[in-house]
Scaffold this motif. Structure first.
Motif, PDB file in Angstrom:
ATOM      1  N   TYR A  91      -2.925 -28.706  24.247  1.00 54.25           N
ATOM      2  CA  TYR A  91      -3.997 -29.523  24.844  1.00 54.25           C
ATOM      3  C   TYR A  91      -3.333 -30.785  25.391  1.00 54.25           C
ATOM      4  CZ  TYR A  91      -8.320 -32.127  25.530  1.00 54.25           C
ATOM      5  OH  TYR A  91      -9.364 -32.843  26.093  1.00 54.25           O
ATOM      6  N   ILE A  92      -3.417 -30.967  26.704  1.00 50.81           N
ATOM      7  CA  ILE A  92      -2.704 -32.067  27.364  1.00 50.81           C
ATOM      8  C   ILE A  92      -3.689 -33.130  27.838  1.00 50.81           C
ATOM      9  CG2 ILE A  92      -1.181 -32.696  29.272  1.00 50.81           C
ATOM     10  CD1 ILE A  92      -0.123 -29.826  29.237  1.00 50.81           C
ATOM     11  N   ASP A  93      -3.370 -34.372  27.521  1.00 46.82           N
ATOM     12  CA  ASP A  93      -4.148 -35.534  27.978  1.00 46.82           C
ATOM     13  C   ASP A  93      -3.235 -36.342  28.899  1.00 46.82           C
ATOM     14  OD1 ASP A  93      -5.382 -38.027  28.300  1.00 46.82           O
ATOM     15  OD2 ASP A  93      -6.214 -38.026  26.272  1.00 46.82           O
ATOM     16  N   ILE A  94      -3.582 -36.405  30.184  1.00 51.30           N
ATOM     17  CA  ILE A  94      -2.803 -37.192  31.161  1.00 51.30           C
ATOM     18  C   ILE A  94      -3.502 -38.524  31.329  1.00 51.30           C
ATOM     19  CG2 ILE A  94      -1.795 -37.233  33.469  1.00 51.30           C
ATOM     20  CD1 ILE A  94      -2.097 -34.189  33.548  1.00 51.30           C
TER      21      ILE A  94
ATOM     22  N   ASP B 168      -1.730 -23.760  15.482  1.00 53.46           N
ATOM     23  CA  ASP B 168      -1.111 -23.276  16.713  1.00 53.46           C
ATOM     24  C   ASP B 168      -1.479 -24.133  17.921  1.00 53.46           C
ATOM     25  OD1 ASP B 168       0.247 -21.191  15.556  1.00 53.46           O
ATOM     26  OD2 ASP B 168      -1.392 -19.760  15.808  1.00 53.46           O
ATOM     27  N   VAL B 169      -2.231 -25.197  17.701  1.00 59.57           N
ATOM     28  CA  VAL B 169      -2.622 -26.092  18.798  1.00 59.57           C
ATOM     29  C   VAL B 169      -1.795 -27.375  18.721  1.00 59.57           C
ATOM     30  CG1 VAL B 169      -4.474 -27.442  19.857  1.00 59.57           C
ATOM     31  CG2 VAL B 169      -4.956 -25.168  18.917  1.00 59.57           C
ATOM     32  N   ILE B 170      -1.178 -27.725  19.839  1.00 66.26           N
ATOM     33  CA  ILE B 170      -0.378 -28.943  19.953  1.00 66.26           C
ATOM     34  C   ILE B 170      -1.105 -29.908  20.885  1.00 66.26           C
ATOM     35  CG2 ILE B 170       1.780 -29.911  20.870  1.00 66.26           C
ATOM     36  CD1 ILE B 170       2.159 -28.453  18.254  1.00 66.26           C
ATOM     37  N   PHE B 171      -1.143 -31.187  20.501  1.00 68.68           N
ATOM     38  CA  PHE B 171      -1.720 -32.209  21.369  1.00 68.68           C
ATOM     39  C   PHE B 171      -0.582 -32.972  22.040  1.00 68.68           C
ATOM     40  CE2 PHE B 171      -5.088 -31.311  18.371  1.00 68.68           C
ATOM     41  CZ  PHE B 171      -6.206 -31.260  19.210  1.00 68.68           C
ATOM     42  N   LEU B 172      -0.571 -32.905  23.354  1.00 71.07           N
ATOM     43  CA  LEU B 172       0.492 -33.534  24.141  1.00 71.07           C
ATOM     44  C   LEU B 172      -0.115 -34.581  25.060  1.00 71.07           C
ATOM     45  CD1 LEU B 172       3.382 -33.746  25.301  1.00 71.07           C
ATOM     46  CD2 LEU B 172       2.818 -31.793  26.786  1.00 71.07           C
ATOM     47  N   TYR B 173       0.349 -35.819  24.918  1.00 74.31           N
ATOM     48  CA  TYR B 173      -0.145 -36.928  25.737  1.00 74.31           C
ATOM     49  C   TYR B 173       0.923 -37.286  26.769  1.00 74.31           C
ATOM     50  CZ  TYR B 173      -3.568 -37.450  21.984  1.00 74.31           C
ATOM     51  OH  TYR B 173      -4.563 -37.222  21.065  1.00 74.31           O
ATOM     52  N   LEU B 174       0.591 -37.112  28.040  1.00 73.23           N
ATOM     53  CA  LEU B 174       1.522 -37.424  29.129  1.00 73.23           C
ATOM     54  C   LEU B 174       1.069 -38.707  29.821  1.00 73.23           C
ATOM     55  CD1 LEU B 174       2.024 -33.885  30.732  1.00 73.23           C
ATOM     56  CD2 LEU B 174       3.515 -35.063  29.110  1.00 73.23           C
ATOM     57  N   SER B 175       1.884 -39.731  29.715  1.00 76.23           N
ATOM     58  CA  SER B 175       1.565 -41.011  30.343  1.00 76.23           C
ATOM     59  C   SER B 175       2.247 -41.106  31.703  1.00 76.23           C
ATOM     60  CB  SER B 175       2.041 -42.171  29.458  1.00 76.23           C
ATOM     61  OG  SER B 175       2.076 -43.378  30.190  1.00 76.23           O
TER      62      SER B 175
END
Length: 472
Positions: free
Chosen positions: A353-356, A383-390
């Motif tokens: 799950y990606i948050d830009i 199995d869910v990864i939280f990825l924050y892309l700034s």
């Protein structure tokens, strides 16, 4: 769609003696309509989030009671921007019907003038918004002044024909002068480093009275804009300072300039607005707490402190924290990613799950403030990864790290560089490469983008549903 009307109440300079409350009756053709109002009299901070809210249902009529002398009300809706005038012992009405406005009451002539004055304000604002503005290609000072003088004359003639109260005429004459001086500053700044910026422009700037000592000036919506543009023109054009020297300390730069330009109530108001704007826009600038300390030294009994102090404490806490959460991971790639697939390689076999986002994006920060609580409500597996892309630039690195810990954003974090930013904009931007944030994306276990516009974490049922479809 719900429409929002914003009422700004401007206290005008009049010769009237304080009397009974004036009444403003408002009606709109659709509803429910939410609007806010406040006295923008050069005393109250002009930010709508500090104002009370009133809802007007369809077909409903609301009466607003306000004490004081003559007051200007600024109304902003999706379709209209208008200013209306109300005086003590009078009842005035405004009816917004589709694209038309109808005024009633003793002040109808003033309100008709103010509708025309708004057109003049729009003419000046549009210089920075439209490439086709009549003054866009006018670089000669003489030609610029001639065109502006012609419009000012029209404004003044209209004012004298429509208005009879001396105080109203004096106030609106000052406001008209300010709007065109704001336009002059914008034109001059647009010529920065251009050969068309002749000595004539410089001398005109030096000889112009921008009314900084006049306390009525801060009642104008142009006051803060003129201050900022004047400070920039003086520093970077007249004094030839390098704009890069300011860097991330724009608030300190402006605060210092305001202290040199203003005094008394005008300085107190301008610096309070500067500080609150940083809060309102959620900039969280590192220099804001120090500037607030200077502010209360200058104005120890300022009524603005009640509003500013609690928010300043939050910013100070952001930069003074000692993070200890070992579930917050900053990503350092061994080799520079060459594609989006490379960027998500460390999470192979996981749903991502990606948050830009960016530290300069207020909606992003509002969502991040609720992210930790929202994640606790989402039913999903390990199995869910939280990825924050700034997508922040290098200069925001410290603030980026502080915000991550401040909001306890457990998961993986990466701030793009010039190269990887291009990957993000190419992958998720539109045909022009424009990327709207916050943006949420879900990638499946095979590294394929499953949802290019996933639900935000706040919509927990929808996010849970989307994630579960990929965990089967």
């Amino acid at each position: 769609m719900k429409k929002y009307l914003t009422f700004s109440l401007f206290l005008s300079i009049t010769t009237l003696i304080y009397s009974q409350p004036q009444k403003l009756i408002v009606k709109a053709d659709n509803g429910p309509t939410e609007f806010r109002y406040w006295a923008s009299d050069g005393k109250q901070l002009p930010f709508y989030d500090l104002s009370p809210t009133i809802t007007l249902n369809q077909g409903e009529v609301k009466t607003i009671h306000l004490s004081g002398d003559a007051i200007l009300y600024k109304i902003v809706s999706e379709r209209k921007v208008l200013t209306i005038y109300a005086t003590a012992n009078c009842t005035d009405t405004v009816y917004l019907h589709r694209d038309s406005l109808f005024f009633g009451g003793d002040n109808k002539p003033y309100n008709l003038y103010l509708t025309e004055a708004e057109k003049a304000d729009k003419y000046c604002r549009d210089y920075s918004r439209s490439r086709n503005h009549p003054l866009s290609k006018v670089n000669s000072l003489a030609e610029f002044k001639a065109m502006v003088s012609s419009r000012k004359a029209e404004d003044y003639n209209l004012l004298k024909n429509k208005a009879v109260a001396t105080g109203f005429i004096q106030q609106q004459s000052l406001f008209a002068d300010l709007r065109y001086k704001a336009l002059f500053l914008k034109k001059m700044i647009s010529l920065y480093k251009s050969p068309d910026l002749t000595q004539e422009w410089i001398e005109e700037f030096k000889n112009t009275d921008f009314h900084f000592a006049d306390e009525t000036s801060r009642q104008s919506e142009w006051f803060r804009e003129i201050l900022e543009d004047y400070a920039c023109a003086k520093s970077f054009i007249i004094e030839k300072r390098n704009p890069t020297e300011v860097g991330d300390t724009i608030n300190t730069f402006l605060f210092n300039n305001y202290c040199n330009i203003l005094s008394g109530n005008n300085l107190e108001y301008a610096t309070a607005c500067l500080l609150y704007n940083d809060i309102f826009q959620k900039e969280y600038s590192k220099d804001t707490p120090a500037l607030y300390s200077r502010f209360i030294t200058l104005f120890p009994n300022s009524p603005y402190s009640e509003i500013l102090a609690p928010e300043i404490e939050k910013i100070a806490a952001l930069y003074n924290q000692n993070p200890e959460n070992n579930k917050i991971h900053i990503i350092n790639y061994d080799t520079e990613p060459e594609s989006f697939a490379d960027m998500i390689t460390p999470f192979a076999g996981k749903v991502i799950y990606i948050d830009i986002w960016a530290t300069t994006c207020a909606p992003c920060l509002q969502a991040l403030a609720e992210a930790d609580k929202a994640k606790q409500k989402i039913s999903c597996s390990d199995d869910v990864i939280f990825l924050y892309l700034s997508v922040d630039r290098d200069r925001a690195h410290e603030k980026w790290e502080k915000i991550i810990n401040h909001y306890n954003l457990e998961g993986y974090h990466y701030r793009v560089n010039e190269h990887t930013a291009q990957i993000i904009y190419t992958t998720f931007g539109d045909s022009r490469g424009v990327l709207s944030i916050p943006r949420y994306v879900i990638v499946d276990k095979n590294g394929k983008i499953a949802f290019t516009n996933a639900a935000p974490l706040a919509d927990t049922p929808k996010v849970t549903e989307q994630l579960k479809t990929l965990l089967k």
